[in-house]
Scaffold this active site. Structure first.
Site, mmCIF file in Angstrom:
data_model
loop_
_atom_site.group_PDB
_atom_site.id
_atom_site.type_symbol
_atom_site.label_atom_id
_atom_site.label_comp_id
_atom_site.label_asym_id
_atom_site.label_seq_id
_atom_site.Cartn_x
_atom_site.Cartn_y
_atom_site.Cartn_z
ATOM 1 N N GLU A 21 -24.681 -13.670 -16.163
ATOM 2 C CA GLU A 21 -25.306 -14.882 -15.637
ATOM 3 C C GLU A 21 -26.750 -14.609 -15.231
ATOM 4 O OE1 GLU A 21 -24.585 -18.995 -14.736
ATOM 5 O OE2 GLU A 21 -23.269 -17.492 -15.614
ATOM 6 N N ASP A 22 -27.632 -15.527 -15.586
ATOM 7 C CA ASP A 22 -29.010 -15.555 -15.103
ATOM 8 C C ASP A 22 -29.741 -14.234 -15.326
ATOM 9 O OD1 ASP A 22 -28.534 -18.124 -14.403
ATOM 10 O OD2 ASP A 22 -28.412 -17.802 -12.246
ATOM 11 N N ALA B 276 -37.153 -21.540 -27.001
ATOM 12 C CA ALA B 276 -36.719 -20.408 -27.820
ATOM 13 C C ALA B 276 -36.155 -19.293 -26.951
ATOM 14 C CB ALA B 276 -37.883 -19.889 -28.667
ATOM 15 N N ASN C 189 -33.451 -29.027 -16.810
ATOM 16 C CA ASN C 189 -32.929 -29.475 -15.526
ATOM 17 C C ASN C 189 -33.825 -28.969 -14.406
ATOM 18 O OD1 ASN C 189 -30.865 -31.114 -14.607
ATOM 19 N ND2 ASN C 189 -29.245 -29.778 -15.347
ATOM 20 N N ALA D 48 -32.804 -17.768 -24.486
ATOM 21 C CA ALA D 48 -31.443 -17.337 -24.826
ATOM 22 C C ALA D 48 -30.565 -18.515 -25.216
ATOM 23 C CB ALA D 48 -30.839 -16.596 -23.641
ATOM 24 N N ALA D 49 -30.603 -19.592 -24.417
ATOM 25 C CA ALA D 49 -29.751 -20.738 -24.702
ATOM 26 C C ALA D 49 -30.132 -21.384 -26.027
ATOM 27 C CB ALA D 49 -29.849 -21.757 -23.566
ATOM 28 N N LYS E 103 -20.732 -20.039 -9.067
ATOM 29 C CA LYS E 103 -20.057 -19.897 -10.364
ATOM 30 C C LYS E 103 -18.605 -19.502 -10.142
ATOM 31 C CE LYS E 103 -20.832 -19.603 -14.942
ATOM 32 N NZ LYS E 103 -21.754 -20.393 -15.776
ATOM 33 N N TYR F 91 0.857 -1.185 0.000
ATOM 34 C CA TYR F 91 0.000 0.000 0.000
ATOM 35 C C TYR F 91 0.892 1.234 0.000
ATOM 36 C CZ TYR F 91 -4.334 2.545 0.678
ATOM 37 O OH TYR F 91 -5.408 3.383 0.508
#
Length: 769
Positions: free
Chosen positions: A136-137, A195, A287, A197-198, A94, A39
């Site tokens: 994500e998500d 239909a 899933n 995003a994936a 994640k 520092y």
């Protein structure tokens, strides 16, 4: 599938320190100088360097290994819009996966903002902190806009893993599944149920692989996406079909070659599966409940090739096969983006890996012996240690070739080696051992070839070019075991020591041993009987020069092996004892521990031999030994017999070997803490030196120490036991040794044998001159 209770999940997250990830310092911080460098005032210098050259942030900070996992919590798993904070456990999870599979540091960032514009503004302002961003998500269709905008406005890679991770893994699976059944990708009919995003991203990547758009039918919750529908967004409209004869999933899958489900459970019936074309490919990826269960699909017809998102069935499509390694390769070249070329490189690397022989560690985890490319295995398993080297390197190379890399990689072999070291699959030491051994392969006898671990190790050592294995045992039993384990024994010698054809050799060995041990009461008949035992026979192969090294230990008790090695091979003439050593590779350095196997309660004379042997062995590994003689006492603080024998050994060592930095007796704390030792005991011969060799006062303390480290610390690599002080390379391994443990010892035995040959050749040259 593993069933997890609510109580177990909550306890897991709450117990100990709450959460799943933490931040750890990577630099020294104990002294005032350390803190002044970390520092103020020292930190000002890298700040100024970065101000002048922004790319130096990769040089002086963690930017090049730091990814942001960012979510607004609008599409968390199957839970839907539960809010940013509620999604935090997922984002931490994640981060854990990034770390354990890719060695990547993560900050999870939950942004409480649903407006795409404001969300993007927040991300854009914090982006300079990171080397990459994993979205994500985030629910569709907002996720499409958010990703496209951030890719356009930021100069670091951005990837929405829910879209592209699934796309990359399933595309690799589709490529391989079609290869298994011999179908042309340009001619297959594809039905995509879902239909979101994936689904959109997956289908676009399938098209890039060669699927024709006119052969694609996509469905959403309202049925077939057709061009006459008025409720379609831009992403869905791209895939709208002009066909008017299909409206339902049942109609769409009739005669289809491929079904990809990214929707909800139990929507594909057995009758629908029966209506599909020959050798149908079904990717049921909902899933935790897939569109059709594995059992139902297989019951419907026996020619199905099946993938799910579940671990308990073959060909799991799991994003962890992709994202840690895609970002790893991306970060390592300081890429500005993750482009289509990099995604496609990942697809091909993953697909190609499934066609290679499967590492033993993968077979062990899944409790199988013969995973081979085909209907039951066309996607690599998530635990495959080669993913980080193959996928990361492919992505990094694609980034360089496509012009988005700030940094180039010149030596790809060295880069792959560094990735193996990063995750502890190998260390620089083991890499060096393998490289040296493979440059000088020797003949190695494997005593217990009917043990699966020993047989696998022999085959692997040959495959890696380390040695020419000689297997001891019944050739029919070994062949049957090899077939069961799907091992190729081509080019490997098998010696059935009990077969009548070996009678002449057994008798010859018996005569040699009788002559050698005549003064120890040996008779020819007794020696001949012993030649039916694998340890006697195998060691005699080494003793007579018909082999170069010998490996045993998985079945045999140590006491028996020690007895045999003393009788057949013997101890080097300058010593009265031999010993065993373990190497410990850790984040704090490499350490050598002795004696870990042979001498149960060594006296002063034995400790002197053990210390000298340990020092000699450390030199064998091209390091300078700095030896600490361990005790419960520090330099005379205790006068018990145990402490005094170590003290007397040190006195003797100082007298005999004044050139070796060695001292004691001392506790482990003072051995490993230089500052503390130098402060408390400034008179030692180790002042200013870092100890790398520890000689323990007895077998119990030595074995307990390395075993405890082995059990408590997954980041520690332990190699051993390595026998030292014998006339020839004889090594006996731990009962619970893995295949990799055995191969490590084989590499050391090979180097040992080669060095002995070189020394003997030099001695002969001197005598002949």
């Amino acid at each position: 599938m593993v069933k997890i209770s609510k109580e177990a999940a909550l306890t897991y997250h709450e117990s100990g320190r709450p959460g799943k990830i933490e931040v750890k310092p990577t630099k020294a911080y104990r002294t005032q100088t350390d803190l002044s460098l970390a520092y103020s005032p020292g930190v000002a210098y890298p700040c100024l360097e970065i101000q002048e050259r922004p790319d130096d942030a990769y040089r002086y900070t963690d930017k090049g290994n730091l990814v942001a996992v960012i979510s607004n919590g609008t599409a968390v798993l199957g839970l839907g819009d539960i809010g940013a904070l509620s999604g935090k456990p997922v984002m931490e999870g994640k981060g854990l996966l990034f770390k354990i599979y890719g060695g990547i540091d993560v900050f999870d960032i939950e942004v409480d903002e649903k407006d795409p514009e404001k969300f993007c503004e927040a991300v854009e302002k914090i982006a300079p902190t990171f080397g990459g961003i994993n979205l994500e998500d985030i629910k569709a269709p907002e996720c499409f806009y958010i990703e496209e905008r951030l890719k356009r406005t930021l100069d670091i890679p951005v990837m929405h893993d829910d879209q592209h991770g699934t796309a990359i893994i399933s595309a690799a699976g589709l490529k391989n599944a079609l290869e298994v059944i011999g179908k042309d990708i340009s001619k297959v009919r594809l039905v995509v149920n879902g239909a979101g995003a994936a689904a959109i991203s997956c289908t676009k990547l399938y098209m890039a692989l060669g699927v024709r758009k006119e052969n694609i039918v996509m469905l959403d919750s309202k049925g077939v996406i057709s061009s006459d529908r008025q409720d379609l967004n831009e992403q869905k409209r791209f895939f709208a079909t002009d066909r008017r004869d299909i409206h339902t999933l049942e109609e769409a899958v009739r005669n289809a070659d491929v079904f990809v489900g990214l929707s909800k459970g139990n929507v594909l019936s057995k009758d629908m599966v029966r209506s599909m074309a020959k050798d149908p490919i079904i990717f049921a990826l909902a899933n935790p409940v897939p569109e059709i269960s594995y059992e139902d699909a297989m019951d419907a017809r026996n020619d199905v090739l099946m993938s799910t998102g579940r671990t308990d069935y073959p060909n799991q499509i799991n994003n962890v096969i992709g994202f840690p390694y895609i970002f790893r390769g991306t970060l390592d070249v300081h890429a500005k983006a993750i482009n289509e070329e990099m995604k496609m490189a990942a697809v091909h690397a993953i697909a190609d890996l499934a066609k290679q022989p499967v590492p033993d560690v993968v077979n062990d985890v899944y409790k199988v012996n013969n995973l081979t490319f085909g209907r039951e295995y066309f996607i690599p398993k998530p635990v495959d240690p080669r993913l980080i080297t193959e996928v990361s390197a492919a992505v990094a190379k694609a980034a360089i070739d496509s012009g988005v890399a700030r940094k180039t990689i010149e030596d790809w072999d060295e880069y792959k080696n560094s990735l193996s070291v990063l995750l502890g699959q190998e260390t620089k030491l083991t890499q060096k051992l393998y490289a040296t051994a493979s440059a000088h392969p020797q003949r190695v006898v494997f005593a217990e070839a009917i043990h699966p671990t020993m047989l696998k190790a022999a085959v692997q050592a040959k495959a890696e070019g380390i040695c020419q294995p000689i297997l001891l045992g019944n050739d029919e039993v070994i062949a049957k075991l090899a077939k069961k384990l799907d091992l190729n024994l081509e080019g490997i010698d098998i010696v059935n020591l009990r077969h009548p054809s070996e009678q002449e050799r057994r008798e010859r060995y018996a005569r040699i041993l009788t002559e050698k041990r005549a003064r120890d009461g040996y008779t020819f008949q007794e020696a001949n009987d012993k030649m039916f035992e694998r340890n006697y026979f195998g060691m005699m192969m080494v003793e007579t020069g018909e082999a170069d090294a010998f490996i045993t230990g998985l079945y045999t008790k140590y006491s028996n092996t020690i007895k045999v090695v003393n009788e057949v091979i013997g101890i080097r003439k300058e010593f009265k004892h031999f010993a065993a050593m373990h190497i410990i590779n850790s984040s704090k350095g490499t350490f050598y521990i002795a004696d870990t196997l042979v001498n149960e309660n060594p006296d002063t004379e034995a400790l002197v031999d053990i210390a000298k042997l340990a020092a000699t062995s450390v030199r064998f590994f091209n390091e300078k030994p700095v030896v600490s003689m361990i005790s419960h006492s520090n330099f005379g603080s205790n006068t018990s017999d145990g402490a005094m024998k170590v003290r007397h050994a040190v006195d003797r060592l100082h007298e005999l070997y004044p050139d070796i930095p060695i001292d004691g007796e001392m506790q482990v704390t003072f051995a490993l803490d230089n500052e503390l030792r130098d402060e408390q005991y400034p008179f030692t011969r180790l002042k200013g030196k870092t100890v790398n060799t520890l000689v323990f006062p007895n077998l119990t303390s030595a074995r307990s120490s390395y075993k405890m480290l082995q059990m408590l610390n997954t980041d520690v690599e332990i190699i051993g036991p390595i026998q030292v002080g014998l006339n020839k390379p004889i090594h006996f391994i731990d009962f619970g040794a893995s295949v990799r443990d055995v191969v490590n010892i084989v590499s050391i035995a090979v180097i040992d044998a080669y060095v002995n040959k070189v020394k003997q050749a030099m001695t002969n040259a001197v005598h002949n001159s």
